[in-house]
Scaffold this active site. Structure first.
Site: not given
Ligand code: ADP
Ligand SMILES: Cc1ncc(COP(=O)(O)OP(=O)(O)O)c(N)n1
Length: 281
Positions: A212, A215
């Site tokens: 992640g 993101c």
């Protein structure tokens, strides 16, 4: 009465909570902005990989966009996993309909475990419909290669790929360096339409807990834009945010663990210095 800045993420759900909508909302919260969300797909996913993808219909995406756009004053937004051309077109249409500004496009394509989060035929739609409305596009190195067809092997091919992305209509691009081969540094390269370029360099952290990162980085830029920071400064803060998130791992899950979204605020609360990010012009 001063209102909290309102942001939007248009992205996929990660059941493991480390990437996608969940990473974005955590980042928004940590940086003091209000987060709304439009879910484009539900993924069954954890730190070991993606086991299933359930895309939303274009209509389901459109009605969520309408619900958010008709009520909230969105001052910055990001896109993540958009999966197919239909969802990309609905997203681009809503950005124009609501006259949304400060659009950060994270051209999510492949999860670290190898799952395809964007259909191959959607790359053209991304280039054609979304890049022209983007203030900033945030590809990692493999994504920049797919968007442009240019293999990035050195500084000059990275510059060439960035120029090609600007030629598609984006106002600026930052090619992230997480996938770079330098064992010492993680370098992110920004090129803006006015020709200005900046290199953001941090120490590379030796960790497998990187689920992640992209993101989270793009969500941090979005939050800072919503708070009124200029683009170059917003990227600087985002780089500090992701550096802190990687530095204080949570050690959960048995695969590529998530980053620690709370670490940046903890550093500041303890009056410690945020990570030193060198900037080269
Ligand atoms: N090991 C690392 N150490 C320090 N920074 C990192 C590391 N890996 C990624 N980053 C930073 O995280 C952000 C996301 O980059 P990247 O991993 O390339 O994106 P993605 O998750 O989309 O592949 C960038 O700012 C990058 O420099
Ligand atoms: C639902 C969902 N969206 C995006 C990603 C990819 O996120 P990213 O930040 O690029 O992180 P890694 O996959 O590289 O860990 C995802 N996995 N799921």
């Amino acid at each position: 009465m001063s209102r909290i800045p309102q942001t939007l993420t248009i992205a996929g759900s990660d059941s493991g909570g480390g990437a996608g909508i969940q990473a974005d909302l955590k980042t928004f919260q940590e940086l003091g902005v209000y987060g709304t969300s439009v879910v484009t797909a539900v993924t069954a996913q954890n730190t070991t990989g993606v086991t299933a993808i359930y895309p939303m219909s274009a209509q389901a995406v459109q009605t969520q966009l309408e619900a958010v756009g008709s009520d909230f004053k969105i001052t910055a937004l990001k896109t993540g996993m958009l999966f197919n051309p239909e969802i990309i077109k609905e997203t681009a249409a809503a950005i124009q309909r609501f006259n949304w500004r400060n659009v950060v496009v994270d051209p999510v394509m492949i999860a670290k475990g190898g799952a395809n989060l964007l259909q191959q035929e959607a790359v053209e739609a991304l280039n054609r419909h979304l890049l022209p409305v983007a203030l900033l596009v945030t590809p990692n190195i493999p994504e920049a290669e797919v968007l442009t067809g240019i293999p990035i092997t050195d500084v000059s091919s990275r510059r060439l790929a960035a120029e090609e992305i600007l030629a598609m209509g984006a106002k600026s691009v930052v090619i992230k360096g997480g996938h770079g081969t330098d064992p010492q540094y993680a370098e992110d390269y920004l090129l803006q339409a006015n020709g200005e370029s900046l290199l953001y360099r941090s120490a590379r952290i030796a960790t497998g807990q990187t689920h992640g990162t992209g993101c989270t980085f793009a969500a941090a830029v979005t939050a800072q834009l919503a708070r009124g920071q200029e683009l170059q400064d917003a990227i600087h803060t985002a780089k500090q945010f992701i550096h802190a998130a990687l530095s204080e791992p949570l050690n959960i899950g048995s695969g590529h663990g998530p980053t620690n979204h709370a670490a940046y605020k903890t550093v500041l609360a303890e009056s410690k210095e945020a990570a030193n990010i060198e900037i080269f012009r």
